[in-house]
Structure formats: structure tokens, C-alpha cells
Design an enzyme around this catalytic site. Structure first.
Site, PDB file in Angstrom:
ATOM      1  CG  HIS A  18       2.995  -3.670   6.385  1.00  0.00           C
ATOM      2  ND1 HIS A  18       2.976  -4.114   7.684  1.00  0.00           N
ATOM      3  CD2 HIS A  18       3.212  -2.330   6.455  1.00  0.00           C
ATOM      4  CE1 HIS A  18       3.186  -3.106   8.510  1.00  0.00           C
ATOM      5  NE2 HIS A  18       3.317  -2.003   7.785  1.00  0.00           N
ATOM      6  CB  CYS A 127       3.724  14.844  12.662  1.00  0.00           C
ATOM      7  SG  CYS A 127       4.282  13.469  11.613  1.00  0.00           S
ATOM      8  CB  CYS A 130       1.950  11.088  14.196  1.00  0.00           C
ATOM      9  SG  CYS A 130       3.669  10.680  14.350  1.00  0.00           S
ATOM     10  CB  CYS A 144       7.692  13.946  13.340  1.00  0.00           C
ATOM     11  SG  CYS A 144       7.043  12.411  14.025  1.00  0.00           S
ATOM     12  CG  HIS A 147       6.178  10.088  10.220  1.00  0.00           C
ATOM     13  ND1 HIS A 147       5.483  10.073  11.414  1.00  0.00           N
ATOM     14  CD2 HIS A 147       5.729   9.028   9.504  1.00  0.00           C
ATOM     15  CE1 HIS A 147       4.639   9.042  11.412  1.00  0.00           C
ATOM     16  NE2 HIS A 147       4.764   8.397  10.275  1.00  0.00           N
ATOM     17  CE  LYS A 309       9.911   2.779  11.787  1.00  0.00           C
ATOM     18  NZ  LYS A 309       9.976   4.191  11.685  1.00  0.00           N
ATOM     19  CE  LYS A 312       3.651   3.592   1.541  1.00  0.00           C
ATOM     20  NZ  LYS A 312       2.817   4.721   1.198  1.00  0.00           N
TER      21      LYS A 312
HETATM   22  N1  MSP Z   1      -5.581   4.585  11.798  1.00  0.00           N
HETATM   23  C1  MSP Z   1      -4.795   4.448  12.965  1.00  0.00           C
HETATM   24  C2  MSP Z   1      -5.520   3.638  14.026  1.00  0.00           C
HETATM   25  C3  MSP Z   1      -6.861   4.186  14.431  1.00  0.00           C
HETATM   26  S1  MSP Z   1      -7.662   3.128  15.562  1.00  0.00           S
HETATM   27  C4  MSP Z   1      -8.954   4.016  16.121  1.00  0.00           C
HETATM   28  C5  MSP Z   1      -3.490   3.740  12.612  1.00  0.00           C
HETATM   29  N2  MSP Z   1      -3.482   3.002  11.503  1.00  0.00           N
HETATM   30  S2  MSP Z   1      -2.234   2.227  10.887  1.00  0.00           S
HETATM   31  O1  MSP Z   1      -2.660   1.804   9.578  1.00  0.00           O
HETATM   32  O2  MSP Z   1      -1.055   3.009  10.960  1.00  0.00           O
HETATM   33  O3  MSP Z   1      -2.084   0.915  11.746  1.00  0.00           O
HETATM   34  C6  MSP Z   1      -1.334   0.876  12.935  1.00  0.00           C
HETATM   35  C7  MSP Z   1      -1.415  -0.521  13.531  1.00  0.00           C
HETATM   36  O4  MSP Z   1      -0.903  -1.500  12.601  1.00  0.00           O
HETATM   37  C8  MSP Z   1      -0.570  -0.725  14.769  1.00  0.00           C
HETATM   38  O5  MSP Z   1      -1.194  -0.255  15.937  1.00  0.00           O
HETATM   39  C9  MSP Z   1      -0.423  -2.224  14.775  1.00  0.00           C
HETATM   40  O6  MSP Z   1      -1.637  -2.796  15.211  1.00  0.00           O
HETATM   41  C10 MSP Z   1      -0.234  -2.534  13.296  1.00  0.00           C
HETATM   42  N3  MSP Z   1       1.182  -2.545  12.901  1.00  0.00           N
HETATM   43  C11 MSP Z   1       1.755  -1.778  11.936  1.00  0.00           C
HETATM   44  N4  MSP Z   1       3.075  -2.122  11.823  1.00  0.00           N
HETATM   45  C12 MSP Z   1       3.384  -3.092  12.692  1.00  0.00           C
HETATM   46  C13 MSP Z   1       4.555  -3.798  13.041  1.00  0.00           C
HETATM   47  N5  MSP Z   1       5.716  -3.572  12.440  1.00  0.00           N
HETATM   48  N6  MSP Z   1       4.492  -4.704  14.056  1.00  0.00           N
HETATM   49  C14 MSP Z   1       3.316  -4.955  14.715  1.00  0.00           C
HETATM   50  N7  MSP Z   1       2.197  -4.292  14.418  1.00  0.00           N
HETATM   51  C15 MSP Z   1       2.169  -3.374  13.401  1.00  0.00           C
HETATM   52  O7  MSP Z   1      -2.552   3.854  13.366  1.00  0.00           O
END
Ligand code: MSP
Length: 529
Positions: A18, A127, A130, A144, A147, A309, A312
Site C-alpha cells: 500500500h 503477538c 508484530c 496487543c 493488534h 490510520k 485493513k
Molecule cells: N517485515 C518487517 C520488516 C523487516 S526488516 C528486516 C515489517 N514489514 S512490513 O511489511 O510490516 O513493513 C513495515 C514498513 O512499511 C514500515 O517500517 C514502513 O517502512 C512502511 N510503512 C507501513 N505503513 C506505513 C505508514 N502508514 N506510513 C509510513 N510508512 C509505512 O515490518
């Protein structure tokens, strides 16, 4: 040529990307492009975090039977998204690839030899949302806080533990004495956690309870905790455990860009893991025997969509491709990187994107280029005016336009801003300058001046065309396609300029007097959304 290795987080494949994921990736892309323009040997890495229970749950929901097929399909979808968004990746790693698994095994063994891994009986909350262990005080009403709609699991099993608490002092030194965590405002959170809450952590789970995960070397009854495996992607992608020369070339990473949600993993667990493994593995040591830690973790904020926020359940996750199709890829990048100061939280709103599209892009940037080219075509024989560039360095008349020296200062400041990951500041500086250039046109009115003093009008136009050329270069990391189109309209030999690179191109007087100017095309047509 110096190397520059930058990374984004590797994303879970429990859904398609997204706009939040696209934000980190587009920002990283802008910085990768900036460093390439500067002549660096850039390695820009992203990928997918595949050994997570979340992915298994998503597969079951999607009705897929084979995990391998599901993961491959989703990794393909992520790759396709980045291609659609023209992300200039050098590598895309999947944590189910053998190059990754080999590196993880090597690393695990190094940590084990350091004496930092012990087997313990363990009971804790976990969790899966997370992918993290929780203590009682982390929970609100037994759930959590991140979540609340999902059950929290109670785990009771034998696990391998990593002696993270042994690294409290070196981590505090790293946080306090270096620029490891940027921006500095993010330091306090990690510092407090390290100082007051750092505890040994479980880094494996019983294999029989998980459907995915890399096996612990020499103990197939346990699988490696997904974060311990995921963080290692940053090393395995550049050859740790498989290609020593490449690893030596690119490691340590120059910057890990991450969202604020995963700061503790990157700023505490990750450096501690490396400090531990480096005691045994010479690949992880510098010449003085010290651990080769990533140079910096740059933490950006989170944004909401129209104040809410991204979630989903709200169904408000925006597909970046859909917005890019409506407004164009470069305008979307411009908006996201300009609107939200990099490092802070912000909000995404289509209304605001529309406003910036019209005001900043159409009326300020597009209009300037269009007017200046149209006037040169009309009053200077369809070409870059035939004047000596040296005579055009200063504004004609009483304008506040700062001329060639002003562009030099602008370029230096913009370079500094990009170099410290502040694309928002770089863009704000460029736009301040564009506003001045537009005012200059209004003030000196070259279309009138040409009637009384043709040469003076030509000098003005040359100066403004040259300013547009500088702006194109300065914008190129964020708006590569717009920059190319600007240079084309300015009659610039793009291949030649590109070969010269950023530093040499940002030099007064490179537009060749007498070069024919093609008919200007509107850069940002009106949008009926
Ligand atoms: N798989 C782990 C990361 C492992 S790195 C060794 C993870 N993945 S995630 O798919 O949940 O992606 C998280 C990342 O997506 C956040 O750290 C950020 O970079 C980005 N973002 C997800 N939602 C976001 C917003 N609403 N705003 C800004 N960044 C966002 O965590």
C-alpha cells in the site's frame, strides 16, 4: 568511485503493497538516484520477509494450499509493484532464497561460538501481528495494543536465547557517541529501551509449532525467530556467506531506511547481533578488529490517510499505482516527499495532493518552463538566445532573482539536504527559488523589454533557461521523468549531460547559445479527478 549501500525494510507478503510501503521505497529510490547522479556505486536493496506466520495465515485466507507457490506469487506481486513505480532497485531479496539461508546459518554459528546463544525453557506472550514477544506490561486488556483485534498467544516451550542484555553498554555508546540513529529525536526512545528494558530474547521457536522458518543449524527441532533471520537480509543480499568479495565491497550498509514501528529491532537487536557475531567472524570486523556496523538507521514517521490510520479493517489502504495513474508517478513522489518532513509523521490526502499538483507543479514549475521557452522561441529566433553566458550571470534591473551565484548556493544547499535524507528540505529550497524566478519574469517582463533592449531581454531569457536546467538537475532524484522532459524541452543533449553527472552539469553556462528549442509541452496538464 565510492560505494553507497542503502536498504528499505523487507516487507511481509501477507498483502500487496500500500502507499505506506511505497513511501519508504520511493524515498529510498530518490536517495539512490541522488547518489547515482553524484557518481557513487549504488546498491539499492529491498525485498520480502517470507518466513513469517503472518504470511501463512494470509495464504490460508487466500485459499492457497502450497506455501511456496503463495510466497512466489506474492513476491512477484511486490516486484511488479516496484517495477510499475519505476523503483531503481539493484537487488530484491527473498528470505526463502538459498543465498539468504546460507548466510543466516553462517551468522548463527558465529553468534553461537561467541557464547551468546543458550537454550532455555520459556514462557511468554507472543503477538504474531508484530512477530514479537510481549511482557504483561506491553498488553492492554490482555491484548496487543497494535493488534487489538487478534488473539495473543501464550507460548511455553524450549527456545534458544540470544544474550542481548550483554550488549547494553556497547549499544549505549553507539547511540550516544555516534550518528547511528537519525534523526536525533528518535534516539531517546531507543536509549530508554536499551538502558531500562534490554533483556535476553528468544531467537527460535519449536519447529513443530511453525509452518515456516529457517532451521537452527544442527537442531532441526527449532526454527530461527523471523526477525533474527529477516535483519540478516541486509548482509546476505550483498554476499555474506556466499560472495566474500561483494560483501567486502558493500558492507557495512550506509543507511537502513525504516519506519518508526521497527526502530528497536534495527537500532538495538541488529547492532547487538553484529557485535556478537563479529567476535568470531572476521568478515564482520574492520581492520582494527571492531565490528562492522551499519553506518546509520534513518527512521521516518508514519502517515495517516485523511487523518485515519491505514488499516485493513477500515479498507482505506491506497494502492500507489492507482494514485500514480491519476496524477503521474513523479507528482506522487513529489507530494509524498515534499509534504511530510522526512522523519516526522504526516497525513496523506488526495485533496492536498491535488492542491500541490496545481499550485506547485502546474502554476510554479510547469508555468515557468513553459513561459521561458515560449518567449525564447518567439523573441530569440526559436533558440537559446545567442548571448555570452558570462554576461547573463546577474539579474537585469532591480529583481531579487539571485542569478548564477544564487543557483550555486541553491545547488550546494540542495545537495546537502539530499545527502542528509531531507528531500522535503531540498524540494522546499528549489520551490523558493522557482517562485523567485517566476517573480523575475513578472518584474522584468522580457516580452516588453525585447522592444526596447533586445540584448538585455536575451540575457534575461538565457539566465532563466539556464535556471530551468539547474532546477531539472536538482529535481531529478525525486522527479526523474519530469527532469528528463525538462532537459529535452531545453534542447539539452541528455546523454552527454548524464555522462558528465550532477557535479559537472551544475555549472553556469552549459546551455549552448543558438541551440534550437522544441515547442514546449505542458508538463502538468489539468487533472479531472
Ligand atoms: N517485515 C518487517 C520488516 C523487516 S526488516 C528486516 C515489517 N514489514 S512490513 O511489511 O510490516 O513493513 C513495515 C514498513 O512499511 C514500515 O517500517 C514502513 O517502512 C512502511 N510503512 C507501513 N505503513 C506505513 C505508514 N502508514 N506510513 C509510513 N510508512 C509505512 O515490518
Amino acid at each position: 568511485m565510492s560505494k553507497f549501500f542503502l536498504t528499505t525494510p523487507i516487507y511481509y507478503v501477507n498483502d500487496k503493497p500500500h502507499i505506506g510501503h511505497a513511501y519508504t521505497t520511493m524515498a529510498a529510490d530518490a536517495f539512490a538516484r541522488f547518489h547515482r547522479l553524484r557518481g557513487d556505486d549504488v546498491y539499492f536493496l529491498t525485498g520480502t520477509d517470507e518466513n513469517s506466520q503472518k504470511n501463512v495465515e494470509a495464504m490460508q485466507k487466500a485459499g492457497d494450499r502450497r506455501l511456496e507457490t503463495y510466497l512466489a506469487r506474492m513476491a512477484g506481486a511486490w516486484q511488479a509493484s516496484w517495477k510499475n513505480l519505476d523503483i531503481s532497485l539493484d537487488d530484491f531479496i527473498r528470505t526463502t532464497e538459498s543465498r539468504h539461508i546460507q548466510g543466516v546459518e553462517r551468522f548463527w554459528r558465529a553468534v553461537e561460538q561467541s557464547g551468546d546463544i543458550v537454550l532455555r525453557d520459556y514462557e511468554s506472550w507472543y503477538c504474531t501481528g508484530c512477530e514479537a514477544f510481549k511482557v504483561e506490561s506491553d498488553l492492554i486488556n490482555g491484548r496487543c495494543p497494535f493488534h487489538p483485534n487478534r488473539e495473543i498467544d501464550r507460548l511455553q516451550e524450549k527456545n534458544y536465547f540470544f544474550a542481548l542484555s550483554r550488549y547494553r553498554e556497547p549499544l549505549l555508546a553507539l547511540i550516544d557517541q555516534t550518528d547511528f540513529i537519525q534523526p536525533p529525536e528518535r534516539r531517546t526512545e531507543v536509549r530508554n529501551y536499551v538502558a531500562d528494558h534490554l533483556a535476553d530474547i528468544s531467537i527460535s521457536r519449536e519447529a513443530k509449532k511453525l509452518a515456516v522458518g529457517i532451521s537452527v543449524p544442527d537442531d532441526p527441532t527449532q526454527r530461527i525467530y523471523v526477525w533474527f533471520d529477516a535483519l540478516l537480509n541486509y548482509m546476505t543480499a550483498v554476499g555474506y556467506g556466499t560472495d566474500e568479495a561483494r560483501f567486502a565491497r558493500y558492507w557495512p550498509a550506509d543507511v537502513h531506511l525504516v519506519g518508526k514501528d521497527i526502530i528497536k529491532f534495527h537500532c538495538a537487536l541488529w547492532p547487538a547481533m553484529i557485535m556478537s557475531a563479529a567476535k568470531q567472524d572476521r568478515l564482520l570486523q574492520d581492520k582494527g578488529g571492531l565490528p562492522l556496523l551499519p553506518k546509520q538507521v534513518f527512521v521516518h514517521g508514519f502517515f495517516t490517510i485523511d487523518g485515519q490510520k491505514i488499516s485493513k479493517s477500515l479498507g482505506n489502504a491506497i494502492d500507489p499505482k492507482e494514485v500514480a495513474d491519476a496524477y503521474g508517478l513523479d507528482p506522487l513522489r513529489y507530494y509524498l516527499l515534499r509534504e511530510i518532513p522526512f522523519g516526522e509523521d504526516g497525513d496523506f490526502s488526495r485533496a492536498r495532493l491535488g492542491e500541490r499538483y496545481t499550485a506547485d507543479l502546474g502554476n510554479t514549475l510547469g508555468n515557468l518552463l513553459n513561459r521561458v521557452i515560449a518567449m525564447s522561441r518567439k523573441y530569440a529566433d526559436g533558440a537559446v538566445p545567442k548571448v555570452d553566458p558570462e554576461t547573463c550571470r546577474q539579474a537585469e534591473g532591480t529583481s531579487q532573482w539571485p542569478g548564477a551565484d544564487g543557483l550555486r548556493t541553491l545547488a550546494d544547499r540542495v545537495t546537502k539536504a539530499y545527502g542528509s535524507y531531507r528531500a522535503d528540505q531540498a524540494l522546499a529550497l528549489i520551490w523558493d527559488h522557482l517562485v523567485l524566478a517566476n517573480k523575475y519574469v513578472q518584474e522584468v517582463e522580457p516580452f516588453k523589454l525585447v522592444k526596447t533592449d533586445k540584448l538585455a531581454a536575451w540575457r534575461v531569457l538565457y539566465g532563466l533557461l539556464e535556471a530551468c536546467r539547474w532546477h531539472a538537475w536538482l529535481l531529478a532524484p525525486v522527479m526523474p521523468h519530469v527532469a528528463d522532459e525538462m532537459l529535452r524541452q531545453l534542447g539539452v543533449d541528455q546523454a552527454g549531460e548524464r555522462a558528465n553527472g550532477w557535479t559537472q552539469s551544475l555549472d553556469w553556462g552549459r546551455l549552448v547559445p543558438g541551440t534550437p528549442l522544441p515547442e514546449p509541452r505542458v508538463l502538468f496538464p489539468r487533472i479531472h479527478d
